[in-house]
Design a protein around this motif. Structure first.
Motif, PDB file in Angstrom:
ATOM      1  N   VAL A  55       0.836  -1.205   0.000  1.00  0.00           N
ATOM      2  CA  VAL A  55       0.000   0.000   0.000  1.00  0.00           C
ATOM      3  C   VAL A  55       0.874   1.259   0.000  1.00  0.00           C
ATOM      4  O   VAL A  55       0.602   2.222  -0.735  1.00  0.00           O
ATOM      5  CB  VAL A  55      -0.945  -0.010   1.215  1.00  0.00           C
ATOM      6  N   ASN A  56       1.936   1.255   0.803  1.00  0.00           N
ATOM      7  CA  ASN A  56       2.840   2.416   0.849  1.00  0.00           C
ATOM      8  C   ASN A  56       3.529   2.638  -0.494  1.00  0.00           C
ATOM      9  O   ASN A  56       3.727   3.779  -0.918  1.00  0.00           O
ATOM     10  CB  ASN A  56       3.878   2.226   1.951  1.00  0.00           C
ATOM     11  N   HIS A  91       2.309   1.883  -3.411  1.00  0.00           N
ATOM     12  CA  HIS A  91       1.294   2.458  -4.297  1.00  0.00           C
ATOM     13  C   HIS A  91       1.124   3.944  -4.016  1.00  0.00           C
ATOM     14  O   HIS A  91       1.006   4.758  -4.951  1.00  0.00           O
ATOM     15  CB  HIS A  91      -0.038   1.725  -4.107  1.00  0.00           C
ATOM     16  N   LYS A  92       1.094   4.317  -2.744  1.00  0.00           N
ATOM     17  CA  LYS A  92       0.936   5.721  -2.385  1.00  0.00           C
ATOM     18  C   LYS A  92       2.109   6.552  -2.904  1.00  0.00           C
ATOM     19  O   LYS A  92       1.925   7.669  -3.415  1.00  0.00           O
ATOM     20  CB  LYS A  92       0.823   5.862  -0.870  1.00  0.00           C
ATOM     21  N   GLU A  93       3.329   6.010  -2.777  1.00  0.00           N
ATOM     22  CA  GLU A  93       4.507   6.731  -3.258  1.00  0.00           C
ATOM     23  C   GLU A  93       4.472   6.893  -4.772  1.00  0.00           C
ATOM     24  O   GLU A  93       4.840   7.953  -5.305  1.00  0.00           O
ATOM     25  CB  GLU A  93       5.775   5.984  -2.836  1.00  0.00           C
ATOM     26  N   ALA A 123       1.958   9.562  -5.594  1.00  0.00           N
ATOM     27  CA  ALA A 123       2.487  10.887  -5.252  1.00  0.00           C
ATOM     28  C   ALA A 123       3.526  11.347  -6.267  1.00  0.00           C
ATOM     29  O   ALA A 123       3.537  12.506  -6.687  1.00  0.00           O
ATOM     30  CB  ALA A 123       3.100  10.841  -3.854  1.00  0.00           C
TER      31      ALA A 123
END
Length: 276
Positions: free
Chosen positions: A254-255, A257-259, A262
């Protein structure tokens, strides 16, 4: 997949619940006076018919032999758990289709309680409004024709990889079950994560281990009133460890994907600024 119930675990369970003998026998006699059970093989005190499922034979063959003798619908007492075994297509249709709502719920076992956050997923949650809402989400968002077709390239690539693996082992023994399971996990992981990621292999390994635990034999499942067995046997600790590892891997995915999102937004803004 072969499934056997170890005899030594049956013996251990017998001694662990020995102190319940008098109470169990009294309840059994009272129940027999008030209700007529479905026919089945004779059972022993405390362990019921568990001893008949132990031994070197495969479980489904043992059940087949018992059904041949006692009929297409029979009763087995597995420890404290009263169980009905159905072995005919007609009976199965009555249970799975005609009266499916009556038999829709599953027991709350320690493995499913821990790995699915107290049975809140679609497989183990009780039948009701919440389960119907989950089914609606799956039907509309995951299993629609458009969504299934969008994963076609992933399925084709993973099947091709399976064929190439088998071909490269020409003349050697291949565990086809293991390869097919690996392919299924690979398709699921890529469909869920959107692409191959560095944590995919680790996640597939954890899910595979979790599946083995779910399909295993545990004494505590047949004696649900003796909850301390989950702790004494080490089952609870093992499941919590596997679940914690799965949570950690999913958190990393999940992290990532977030990066990626962004970075994509940052690049898009910068690119737009220069163009202007």
């Amino acid at each position: 997949m072969e499934f056997r119930i170890p005899l030594f675990q049956i013996i251990i369970s017998f001694f662990l619940v020995l102190f319940m003998a008098i109470k169990s026998v009294r309840k059994s006699k009272a129940r027999n006076l008030t209700q007529k059970l479905i026919p089945g093989p004779r059972k022993l005190p405390l362990i019921g018919n568990l001893h008949q499922l132990a031994g070197p034979g495969l479980l489904h063959r043992t059940l087949r032999d018992l059904a041949t003798k006692h009929g297409p619908i029979m009763h087995l007492q597995l420890g404290q758990v009263s169980t009905v075994v159905v072995s005919s297509a007609e009976m199965a249709k009555e249970i799975m289709k005609t009266h499916d709502i009556v038999f829709a719920n599953r027991p709350f076992l320690v493995v499913s309680m821990i790995t699915t956050y107290e049975c809140t997923d679609i497989a183990f949650s009780p039948y009701g409004n919440y389960w119907r809402h989950l089914r609606k989400i799956c039907t509309e968002e995951l299993l629609s024709a458009a969504r299934v077709n969008s994963f076609q390239s992933i399925r084709e690539e993973e099947v091709l990889n399976l064929i190439e693996t088998i071909k490269s082992n020409e003349g050697l023994a291949v565990n086809l079950s293991e390869k097919v399971f690996s392919m299924s996990y690979g398709i699921t992981a890529r469909a869920a994560f959107g692409k191959k990621c560095k944590n995919q292999d680790a996640f597939v390994s954890v899910i595979s281990e979790e599946s083995k635990v779910n399909s295993g034999f545990f004494v505590s499942e047949f004696f649900p009133s003796l909850k301390f067995l989950d702790v004494v046997s080490g089952l609870k600790h093992r499941v919590e460890k596997i679940h914690g590892e799965a949570d950690r891997i999913l958190g990393n995915i999940v992290n990532d994907h977030k990066e990626s999102i962004a970075k994509g937004r940052k690049y898009s803004k910068g690119h737009t600024g220069r163009s202007g």
